[in-house]
Design a protein around this motif. Structure first.
Motif, PDB file in Angstrom:
ATOM      1  N   THR A  12      18.705  41.618  63.240  1.00 40.95           N
ATOM      2  CA  THR A  12      17.937  42.831  63.047  1.00 40.95           C
ATOM      3  C   THR A  12      18.191  43.324  61.636  1.00 40.95           C
ATOM      4  O   THR A  12      19.242  43.057  61.075  1.00 40.95           O
ATOM      5  N   HIS A  14      11.681  38.538  68.357  1.00 41.89           N
ATOM      6  CA  HIS A  14      12.098  39.941  68.408  1.00 41.89           C
ATOM      7  C   HIS A  14      12.635  40.249  69.814  1.00 41.89           C
ATOM      8  O   HIS A  14      12.166  39.691  70.797  1.00 41.89           O
ATOM      9  N   SER A  15      13.617  41.175  69.861  1.00 43.32           N
ATOM     10  CA  SER A  15      14.287  41.445  71.145  1.00 43.32           C
ATOM     11  C   SER A  15      13.342  41.929  72.244  1.00 43.32           C
ATOM     12  O   SER A  15      13.539  41.628  73.420  1.00 43.32           O
ATOM     13  N   TYR A  16      12.315  42.686  71.861  1.00 39.45           N
ATOM     14  CA  TYR A  16      11.373  43.246  72.858  1.00 39.45           C
ATOM     15  C   TYR A  16      10.734  42.117  73.662  1.00 39.45           C
ATOM     16  O   TYR A  16      10.744  42.118  74.906  1.00 39.45           O
ATOM     17  N   ASN A  26      13.168  39.997  75.710  1.00 42.14           N
ATOM     18  CA  ASN A  26      13.519  40.640  76.973  1.00 42.14           C
ATOM     19  C   ASN A  26      12.363  40.621  77.974  1.00 42.14           C
ATOM     20  O   ASN A  26      12.506  40.136  79.100  1.00 42.14           O
ATOM     21  N   GLY A  72       8.569  49.631  70.474  1.00 40.86           N
ATOM     22  CA  GLY A  72       8.801  49.155  69.108  1.00 40.86           C
ATOM     23  C   GLY A  72       8.547  50.185  68.037  1.00 40.86           C
ATOM     24  O   GLY A  72       9.134  50.127  66.974  1.00 40.86           O
ATOM     25  N   GLY A 101      12.815  51.137  73.009  1.00 39.37           N
ATOM     26  CA  GLY A 101      13.791  50.057  73.093  1.00 39.37           C
ATOM     27  C   GLY A 101      14.402  49.738  71.742  1.00 39.37           C
ATOM     28  O   GLY A 101      13.808  50.003  70.692  1.00 39.37           O
ATOM     29  N   THR A 136      17.121  46.665  69.809  1.00 40.06           N
ATOM     30  CA  THR A 136      17.798  45.381  69.978  1.00 40.06           C
ATOM     31  C   THR A 136      19.221  45.591  70.485  1.00 40.06           C
ATOM     32  O   THR A 136      19.673  44.902  71.403  1.00 40.06           O
ATOM     33  N   SER A 179      19.866  45.765  74.245  1.00 37.54           N
ATOM     34  CA  SER A 179      19.142  44.717  74.989  1.00 37.54           C
ATOM     35  C   SER A 179      17.719  45.177  75.287  1.00 37.54           C
ATOM     36  O   SER A 179      17.122  44.769  76.277  1.00 37.54           O
ATOM     37  N   THR A 180      17.215  46.036  74.523  1.00 33.88           N
ATOM     38  CA  THR A 180      15.904  46.705  74.511  1.00 33.88           C
ATOM     39  C   THR A 180      15.915  48.054  75.226  1.00 33.88           C
ATOM     40  O   THR A 180      16.480  48.987  74.700  1.00 33.88           O
ATOM     41  N   MET A 181      15.383  48.172  76.434  1.00 31.21           N
ATOM     42  CA  MET A 181      14.916  49.488  76.882  1.00 31.21           C
ATOM     43  C   MET A 181      16.008  50.532  77.155  1.00 31.21           C
ATOM     44  O   MET A 181      17.036  50.256  77.768  1.00 31.21           O
TER      45      MET A 181
END
Ligand code: AMP
Length: 516
Positions: A177, A222-224, A227, A295, A319, A321, A324-326
């Motif tokens: 990131t 990207h983490s979004y 996940n 995002g 969310g 990174t 772990s996002t949300m």
């Protein structure tokens, strides 16, 4: 309701799906699809082979590929081998690839013939690399490192079996990131943290299940997307179509088939989709039951206009990174437009004064901090930044937020200076570092400038060294060393970069120079 049964090793999830829905498509792209039975078998084979090629537990394997089913198999196989998957954008420049591969000490790289020359160029600088797995079998490349064809490995039983660790608390993903120092930070995430988000958000709040068919236009590195578009599919047994790249025409064509039930994207994509659909006079998104936005800030006006045009709920969630996002998600029932929803059940979320850490009253703005099972394991090889970000278990997001009396949260800005260009994060310092490499530049700084389409874009402010300064040269230099989305949208010549006493750039002053 929390779906605890989804928090289990990938092998167990895959085995369950292979047994209960083996012939069902799990992941699809434009060229191929993989069923749950094949995914279970092929990722076990691949995991055994990469272990035999030298990927030890905890070792990193880079996935340098465009969005594809190959990407999915490479990532899941790495985790089943006990390794850590490192997604790297297929559009990253050679220096960005090199930084990630050397920082993580990647032992294995999954890539394709089109990208192999990038690796060949860097090979001499990658002493940790043991094997390259090429996804398109009929390859010929200049790589001297031992090469293997993914299809051959995935279809052949290995002599070493997949490790399939029971421990889901170890690092399984390393997601880079943008950092404030300009050097990307490697966020270490576990399977438990990632699956926890499905268990407490996507399954119960969004209602994601095996009856969903998801359309994903998001970049998988990207983490979004990692996940929602990768792991939550595996957890719930849903089906997903992965677009290699977002295109409005292609997204509308796919949506018109009526087979998709859920679409995750970023606010800019929803804006483009709505504009295009309205221009065509077609606003029917047959079958779609919900869209998810994350995002970047989703303007209340866009949210309302989209729902009015299509009659489909567009649910905003917040969310990061590092979590772990949300962290928050909007419910499907009563919502507050412009809010990113309620904290996920099981998370502790506070809005505090960033200096004193005293809780802010409802309605007043402060920094959002969060504690819970999805907080990262830490930044790779960066204990100082980890200690700065996570204090007493609380992750300090750097985002400014407000909560209303009912707990609905609205993100109002950020303390961190990331520039979010259509959902893609850009650290000003990363651009500055590149530009300062030019002889003709004496000093420079980057600030976020407003853009009606993309939300914000980076504007570059340069103090030239001499009268012959050429903005075109700077932009060409940026194009060479940065991914295209990081290339400044404009160049402005200034006499001096405004800085605080302790040397920090005062970015709002730069913005004012353009507004004048
Ligand atoms: P990343 O780690 O790349 O996922 O970026 C995380 C950052 O994106 C957050 O710290 C926020 O600044 C921003 N962000 C993510 N989701 C939202 C949202 N729904 N509303 C506003 N900002 C968001």
């Amino acid at each position: 309701m929390f779906h605890a049964e989804l928090i289990t090793p990938f092998a167990a999830l895959l085995e369950r799906h292979a047994r209960e829905r083996g012939n069902k498509h799990a992941y699809r792209d434009n060229t191929r699809a993989v069923t749950y039975a094949d995914l279970y078998r092929r990722t076990a084979n691949l995991a055994g082979h990469i272990a035999a090629l030298g990927l030890e537990p905890g070792d990193h394997a880079a996935v340098l590929l465009p969005n594809s089913v190959d990407w999915i198999e490479a990532t899941i196989a790495t985790v089943r081998a006990g390794g850590v998957a490192v997604p790297v954008s297929a559009e990253a420049t050679p220096s960005e690839v090199l930084y990630r591969l050397t920082h993580a000490g990647c032992r294995v790289v999954f890539t394709n013939t089109a990208l192999a020359p990038v690796l060949a160029e860097l090979a001499g600088e990658l002493p940790d690399l043991r094997a390259v797995v090429i996804v398109d079998a009929d390859h010929t490349s200049a790589l001297e490192i031992h090469q293997h064809a993914l299809d051959v490995l995935a279809d052949r039983a290995p002599t070493t079996p997949a490790r399939d660790l029971d421990d889901i608390d170890v690092p399984a993903f390393l997601v880079y990131t943008s950092g404030t120092t300009g050097k990307p930070k490697g966020v270490q995430l576990s399977c438990r943290g990632m699956l926890w988000v499905t268990a407490s958000c996507w399954a119960p709040v969004l209602g994601l299940s095996e009856s969903d068919v998801v359309l994903s236009p998001l970049p998988l590195y990207h983490s979004y997307a990692l996940n929602l578009s990768v792991i939550s599919i595996l957890a719930t047994g849903a089906t997903i179509h992965l677009m290699e790249k977002y295109s409005t025409t292609e997204a509308l064509r796919l949506l018109e088939t009526g087979e998709f039930t859920v679409m995750p994207a970023v606010p800019t994509i929803f804006h483009y989709l709505m504009e295009a659909a309205l221009a065509k006079g077609s606003t029917a998104l047959n079958g779609l039951r919900a869209c998810v936005s994350a995002g970047a800030i989703m303007p209340a006006t866009l949210n309302t206009a989209f729902e009015r045009a299509f009659g489909v709920p567009l649910l905003d969630g917040y969310g990061i990174t590092e979590t772990s996002t949300m962290v928050t998600m909007n419910p499907q029932g009563a919502r507050v437009m412009g809010s990113c929803g309620l904290p996920l059940p099981g998370l502790a979320v506070r809005i505090v004064d960033p200096a004193s850490l005293a809780d802010c009253a409802p309605g007043s703005e402060g920094e959002l901090i969060v504690r819970g099972p999805n907080v990262m394991l830490g930044y790779l090889k960066n204990p100082e930044e980890t200690a700065r970000a996570v204090r007493n278990g609380w992750y300090h997001t750097g985002d400014l937020a407000r909560a209303d009396a009912n707990g609905f949260i609205t993100i109002t800005g950020r303390i961190k200076e990331l520039i979010i260009r259509g959902g893609q994060n850009i650290a000003p310092a990363e651009i500055e570092e590149v530009v300062l490499g030019l002889e003709s530049v004496a000093d420079c700084a980057v600030a976020a400038l407003p853009d009606s389409q993309l939300g914000e874009v980076p504007g570059l402010f340069v103090v030239p060294r001499g009268p012959d300064f050429d903005p075109a040269e700077v932009l060409a230099h940026c194009r060479k060393h940065l991914s295209s989305y990081k290339v400044p949208a404009s160049v402005h010549v200034i006499a001096e970069v405004p800085r605080t006493g302790s040397g920090k750039v005062i970015r709002f002053k730069l913005k004012e120079m353009v507004a004048d």
